[in-house]
Scaffold this active site. Structure first.
Site, PDB file in Angstrom:
ATOM      1  CE  LYS A 139      40.251  -9.379 -13.825  1.00 23.92           C
ATOM      2  NZ  LYS A 139      40.918  -8.065 -13.609  1.00 23.92           N
ATOM      3  CB  SER A 159      38.173  -6.188 -12.133  1.00 20.98           C
ATOM      4  OG  SER A 159      39.468  -6.119 -12.701  1.00 20.98           O
ATOM      5  CB  SER A 202      41.937  -4.697 -11.128  1.00 22.24           C
ATOM      6  OG  SER A 202      40.901  -3.777 -11.334  1.00 22.24           O
TER       7      SER A 202
END
Length: 471
Positions: free
Chosen positions: A78, A153, A177
């Site tokens: 990420k 996210s 997330s």
């Protein structure tokens, strides 16, 4: 070779070790899948095929005796977790072009174990949303339905893994997330106990209340792959005050079965879809069939935990970002502006409010852990709904309106608790979208959560979205 990319990571590693294929061959299969699907999905924030080929070539030259446990495994990270040489822009124009010179601790461990980093994945600006969109890289789409979000996210990460563009990877979670994106895309994930996997090098830093709320967590298509990453990457970081020297545990199935499982289909406040209820019941039945005691149980502290999560994530989160966004709101993504508007409607947080909330969090965590002595494992939904269409913010369930942040409240409790929680795919919505269940445990009992989640995963498990299958 295209079928390779949908195999579990542990199987890909077995093939590499047995010399059934080279690192380059496996890398090329992933490159082809990325080049075929990423134009539609937009999961990557930084990907360079030539860089991947250079790394793969170097890895094939490493002597067998010098290879680590993840040698040659193609993974993603990420773009809020520092990976030296890769863009780490947190989806924000304020960080456009930023490339760290040093790895986050966990990325350093990935490299030391021999993983092949394919690139970094897209996220909402500053990570403060449950869908992935920003003005820097644009909207990431769900491989099950391009009109829907893969969540946030860690939405770029979930889309990449679900579509076979990555074998596994790292996300982060302060309010669901890694779990909500896994639920939305039909993969597995773990939000570990904070500190079990080092958080140093995450942007923004996991400090203050986020040292309890936040954690870097593994994501993959099976719990076996998630557990492989957890066991390879966990361990104390002695420069991180939130990281504790906890020894990895090996648990037999009979030891796991000593943990009674409490389950609930909803929290009595926010309804869930009928398919979500069915998924929880199916998971409960699978655990009973495996020899577990599974009984209805609803902790009494959930709503207070959720209220504290709101204080820390929404109100404190906005306060943390205020110095960075002050005077530059015109550059912000609409999705982050939406978060700030939600925080502003909540009202300002005084120093007394913050002090009282911080004290209450410790007291409430203790009370919740007392309640969980009888049921050390909890089984419940991940969210009220399956993956929603981009921008949707309200749903009607059983005649009741469910708002955006309420729909995902089922993950938020465990962030306030600082407890491990996994997401596992089990069912489908009436529109064919994946539905996961959540398995949570007491802090530092990550191995228990993974063991129980693995049993559920073996009973149901990953299936590929149609677009991911070979053409």
């Amino acid at each position: 070779m295209s079928e390779l990319v949908l195999l579990p990571a542990v199987r890909q590693l077995e093939m590499l070790r047995a010399r059934e294929l080279s690192v380059m061959e496996l890398a090329e299969a992933h490159i082809a899948q990325i080049e075929r699907l990423n134009p539609k999905l937009n999961a990557f924030a930084d990907f360079d095929a030539m860089r991947v080929r250079e790394l793969a070539c170097a890895m094939d030259a490493v002597p067998v005796g010098a290879r680590g446990p993840l040698h040659g495994l193609p993974v993603t990270v990420k773009s809020s977790i520092a990976a030296a040489g890769y863009k780490c822009e947190i989806g924000s124009l304020n960080h456009r072009g930023e490339i760290p010179r040093e790895d986050a601790v966990v990325v350093g461990r990935l490299r030391a174990a021999g993983a092949l980093i394919l690139g970094t994945t897209n996220c909402p600006e500053f990570l403060m949303a449950y869908e992935t969109d920003n003005v820097l890289h644009g909207q990431t789409r769900n491989p099950w339905d391009l009109e829907r979000t893969p969540g946030g996210s860690s939405g770029g990460e979930s889309a990449a893994i679900a579509a076979g563009m990555s074998s596994a990877g790292l996300g982060s979670d302060s309010g669901g997330s890694v779990r909500v994106p896994a639920h939305f895309t039909g993969i597995c994930s773990l939000k570990p106990t904070p500190g079990r996997i080092p958080g140093r090098g995450h942007l923004p830093p996991c400090v203050g209340p986020f040292s309890t709320l936040g954690a870097i967590g593994p994501m993959a298509r099976t719990i076996g792959d998630v557990e492989l990453l957890f066991r390879t990457l966990s361990g104390q970081d002695d420069a991180d005050p939130a990281s504790t020297p906890v020894t990895l545990r090996e648990l037999s199935e009979s030891e796991l079965q000593k943990n009674r499982v409490g389950f609930f289909e909803d929290d009595g406040l926010t309804p869930v879809t009928a398919e979500t209820r069915a998924a929880v019941r199916k998971a409960a039945a699978a655990l009973r069939d495996a020899g577990f005691c599974v009984e209805p149980f609803l902790p009494r502290t959930l709503e207070r935990l959720r209220n504290l999560w709101w204080t820390f994530f929404v109100q404190c989160g906005a306060m943390f970002y205020e110095p960075e966004v002050c005077g530059g709101r015109e550059k912000l993504s609409p999705i982050f502006s939406e978060f700030l508007e939600i925080a502003e409607r909540t009202g300002p947080l005084s120093s007394t409010d913050l002090l009282n909330a911080w004290a209450e969090m410790d007291l409430l965590r203790a009370k919740t852990m007392e309640e969980m002595r009888e049921y050390p494992v909890l089984l419940c939904p991940v969210a009220s709904v399956a993956a929603w269409k981009h921008g949707k913010r309200k749903w009607t369930i059983d005649g009741q309106t469910v708002e955006y942040l309420d729909a995902v409240r089922y993950t938020q409790w465990f962030n306030t608790l600082g407890a491990p929680a996994a997401a596992v795919p089990v069912g489908r919505s009436h529109e064919g979208m994946p539905i996961g269940v959540q398995i949570a445990g007491r802090p530092f009992e990550d191995e228990v959560v993974l063991g129980v989640a693995g049993i559920v995963d073996r009973a149901f498990g990953y299936s590929a979205p149609a677009m991911a299958n070979p053409k």
